[in-house]
Write a protein that holds these residues in place. Structure first.
Motif, mmCIF file in Angstrom:
data_model
loop_
_atom_site.group_PDB
_atom_site.id
_atom_site.type_symbol
_atom_site.label_atom_id
_atom_site.label_comp_id
_atom_site.label_asym_id
_atom_site.label_seq_id
_atom_site.Cartn_x
_atom_site.Cartn_y
_atom_site.Cartn_z
ATOM 1 N N VAL A 191 20.020 25.450 -16.619
ATOM 2 C CA VAL A 191 20.877 26.070 -15.613
ATOM 3 C C VAL A 191 21.614 26.981 -15.994
ATOM 4 O O VAL A 191 21.593 28.205 -15.737
ATOM 5 C CB VAL A 191 21.012 24.614 -14.275
ATOM 6 C CG1 VAL A 191 20.886 24.567 -13.304
ATOM 7 C CG2 VAL A 191 22.604 24.608 -14.650
ATOM 8 N N GLN A 192 22.376 26.787 -17.264
ATOM 9 C CA GLN A 192 23.138 27.579 -17.908
ATOM 10 C C GLN A 192 22.341 28.412 -18.991
ATOM 11 O O GLN A 192 22.317 30.143 -18.845
ATOM 12 C CB GLN A 192 24.314 27.135 -18.536
ATOM 13 C CG GLN A 192 24.550 27.661 -19.343
ATOM 14 C CD GLN A 192 26.428 27.467 -20.378
ATOM 15 O OE1 GLN A 192 25.037 26.891 -21.420
ATOM 16 N NE2 GLN A 192 26.829 27.222 -20.042
ATOM 17 N N THR A 193 21.587 28.034 -19.339
ATOM 18 C CA THR A 193 21.010 28.971 -20.646
ATOM 19 C C THR A 193 19.598 29.386 -20.241
ATOM 20 O O THR A 193 18.499 30.246 -20.781
ATOM 21 C CB THR A 193 20.372 29.052 -21.981
ATOM 22 O OG1 THR A 193 19.426 27.195 -22.236
ATOM 23 C CG2 THR A 193 21.706 27.918 -22.012
ATOM 24 N N ALA A 194 18.703 29.029 -18.943
ATOM 25 C CA ALA A 194 17.078 29.605 -19.118
ATOM 26 C C ALA A 194 16.790 29.311 -17.629
ATOM 27 O O ALA A 194 15.655 28.073 -17.315
ATOM 28 C CB ALA A 194 16.402 28.892 -19.494
ATOM 29 N N ASN A 195 17.237 29.732 -16.557
ATOM 30 C CA ASN A 195 17.316 29.581 -15.058
ATOM 31 C C ASN A 195 15.501 29.381 -14.756
ATOM 32 O O ASN A 195 15.605 30.849 -15.252
ATOM 33 C CB ASN A 195 18.607 30.088 -14.172
ATOM 34 C CG ASN A 195 18.912 29.381 -12.536
ATOM 35 O OD1 ASN A 195 17.679 29.650 -11.782
ATOM 36 N ND2 ASN A 195 19.760 28.866 -12.383
ATOM 37 N N PRO A 196 15.273 29.164 -13.771
ATOM 38 C CA PRO A 196 13.937 29.274 -13.467
ATOM 39 C C PRO A 196 13.428 30.038 -12.634
ATOM 40 O O PRO A 196 12.228 30.823 -12.615
ATOM 41 C CB PRO A 196 13.294 27.357 -12.924
ATOM 42 C CG PRO A 196 14.239 27.010 -12.592
ATOM 43 C CD PRO A 196 15.201 27.284 -12.966
#
Length: 459
Positions: A191-196
């Motif tokens: 959720v910090q770097t690759a939120n879907p």
């Protein structure tokens, strides 16, 4: 998000920033592997997602509806559920997490509180701070990280959650389950770097949170062998930027100094400190030991007003009506401003005790309310005495008690309901200006004045 950016949020001097960056290398572990994600998983009337509110899988009544103006739809908020698959403690898992956020990314503050689902089937930070949080565009992530919690989801909707499982939740007796922390770390990294949902939804400020049982889960995560920087993002920055938990006492000084390297706020209710003074870490603005402990006078362990299904009928004393959610959100607001604006929260007085003995009683004012600590309008403009615990079943022991002040006492304090409203409003505004009450919750004044009018009308 780079380490330099993370440090810059707190406006550190260059020398302090460089020192902390160097120290972080000694603490850093591997970057958490990125789990596979399915979702958002659609919810239909016949295939409902678990609501993350207390009950009914504990044998309680179904969760109560919140007033319409305190529901996500009122604030144009979305509750997206995802299924994630990965490996933790050397074994596969498939679990769920929920991301609660504004529908419009332009309204997203970048601040996200991450917590685990409480054993009572509730996302405590979300429930308690949601009104103020939604007013400010904050995000909330709820993680399910134990087989027992998955069992609660399956008890609620067996078909929707039938494929969820955590196989790596095996540990030596008395040791923390390593799968729990690995799952939190992987979802935090996601959720910090690759939120879907897209990079515009990546958390800029990710804060570990929780209450009571989940405050301990949060602290277990932050107090791993290598401290708060045990897990990092690809660029080397911590995946957790701070910790804010409540319904707990917080760390001792040696634990704070040895394991925490990000800002920490502890909000302690009267339930936690009613048995006498104890030794806690000192409030500090020193880099690497930034800490605040807030002891809130009169505040019970639970928000009783939104928990009728949890056991009110078993309690033998009048249930409290403390402005609980406002105080929980105040802690969130302090942390947001600490991270986003570099505004250090105030250092509050602590609760007063009759002596330094371990079992010393709290000093109370002439109306029976605790002296010292963080104040609220209800204790500074009293119409009741707030104490804890209540009596009855287990949950009652976590609720507070209110004893209405006698009419003759009220008559000496207020000439009319209008005078009470005036004094309560003035006290609220004063606390807002001091930074001890959130302006988002001034709506509580109206309901409190109504309760006062009912109180004096019944006397």
């Amino acid at each position: 998000m780079t380490m330099t950016k993370a440090l810059g949020r707190l406006a550190l001097p260059a020398t302090a920033a460089a020192a902390l960056m160097a120290a972080s290398g000694a603490y850093a572990q591997d970057v958490p592997p990125m789990p596979q994600v399915e979702g958002p998983v659609a919810t239909t009337l016949g295939n409902m997602a678990h609501p993350s509110r207390r009950g009914p899988t504990l044998g309680q009544n179904p969760p109560m509806d919140w007033p319409a103006d305190r529901e996500p739809a009122f604030f144009d908020y979305v509750e997206d559920e995802f299924f994630v698959t990965g490996e933790a403690n050397g074994a596969p898992y498939t679990t769920r997490y929920v991301f609660r956020h504004p529908a419009d990314p332009e309204a997203f503050s970048g601040f996200v509180a991450i917590e685990t689902l409480h054993p009572a089937q509730s996302a405590q930070m979300w429930m308690a701070s949601r009104v103020g949080g939604m007013m400010n565009g904050h995000g909330y992530v709820e993680v399910v990280n134990t087989p027992g919690l998955i069992g609660s989801l399956q008890a609620y909707n067996a078909n929707r959650y039938e494929d969820l499982s955590i196989e790596g939740a095996v540990t030596e007796q008395g040791a923390a389950d390593p799968a729990q922390n690995e799952i939190i770390a992987q979802i935090a990294n996601l959720v910090q770097t690759a939120n879907p949902l897209g990079e515009e939804w990546n958390a800029e400020y990710l804060v570990m949170s929780g209450a009571s049982a989940t405050s301990r889960t949060a602290m277990n995560f932050m107090e791993q062998e290598n401290g708060a920087n045990a897990w990092t993002a690809e660029d080397g920055s911590p995946i957790i930027d701070a910790m804010y938990v409540w319904d707990t006492d917080g760390p001792t000084q040696d634990v704070l100094d040895s394991t925490y390297h990000v800002p920490v706020i502890i909000l302690s209710t009267q339930t936690e400190f009613m048995d006498g003074p104890r030794t806690f870490a000192e409030d500090s603005d020193e880099e690497g030991s930034q800490f605040r402990l807030y002891q809130v006078a009169g505040m019970p362990h639970l928000e009783s007003r939104e928990m009728y299904e949890a056991g009110w009928s078993d309690c033998t004393a009048p249930i409290d009506d403390f402005w609980y959610n406002a105080m929980v959100f105040q802690g969130m607001d302090w942390m947001y401003n600490w991270l986003a604006n570099g505004d250090a929260p105030p250092m509050a007085d602590k609760i007063e005790y009759e002596s330094d003995e371990v079992d010393a009683a709290i000093v109370t004012d002439q109306y029976g309310n605790a002296m010292g600590g963080v104040r609220s309008p209800q204790v500074d403009v009293p119409r009741e005495t707030f104490t804890t615990p209540n009596a009855g079943g287990f949950v009652c022991g976590l609720m507070g008690v209110v004893e209405p002040l006698p009419q003759e006492v009220l008559d000496t304090l207020y000439t009319s309901p209008g005078d009470y409203a005036k004094q309560l409003t003035e006290a609220t505004v004063d606390l807002i200006e001091q930074g001890y009450f959130p302006e988002e919750y001034v709506f509580e004044i109206t309901e409190e004045v109504e309760r006062y009018a009912e109180q004096v009308g019944a006397m």
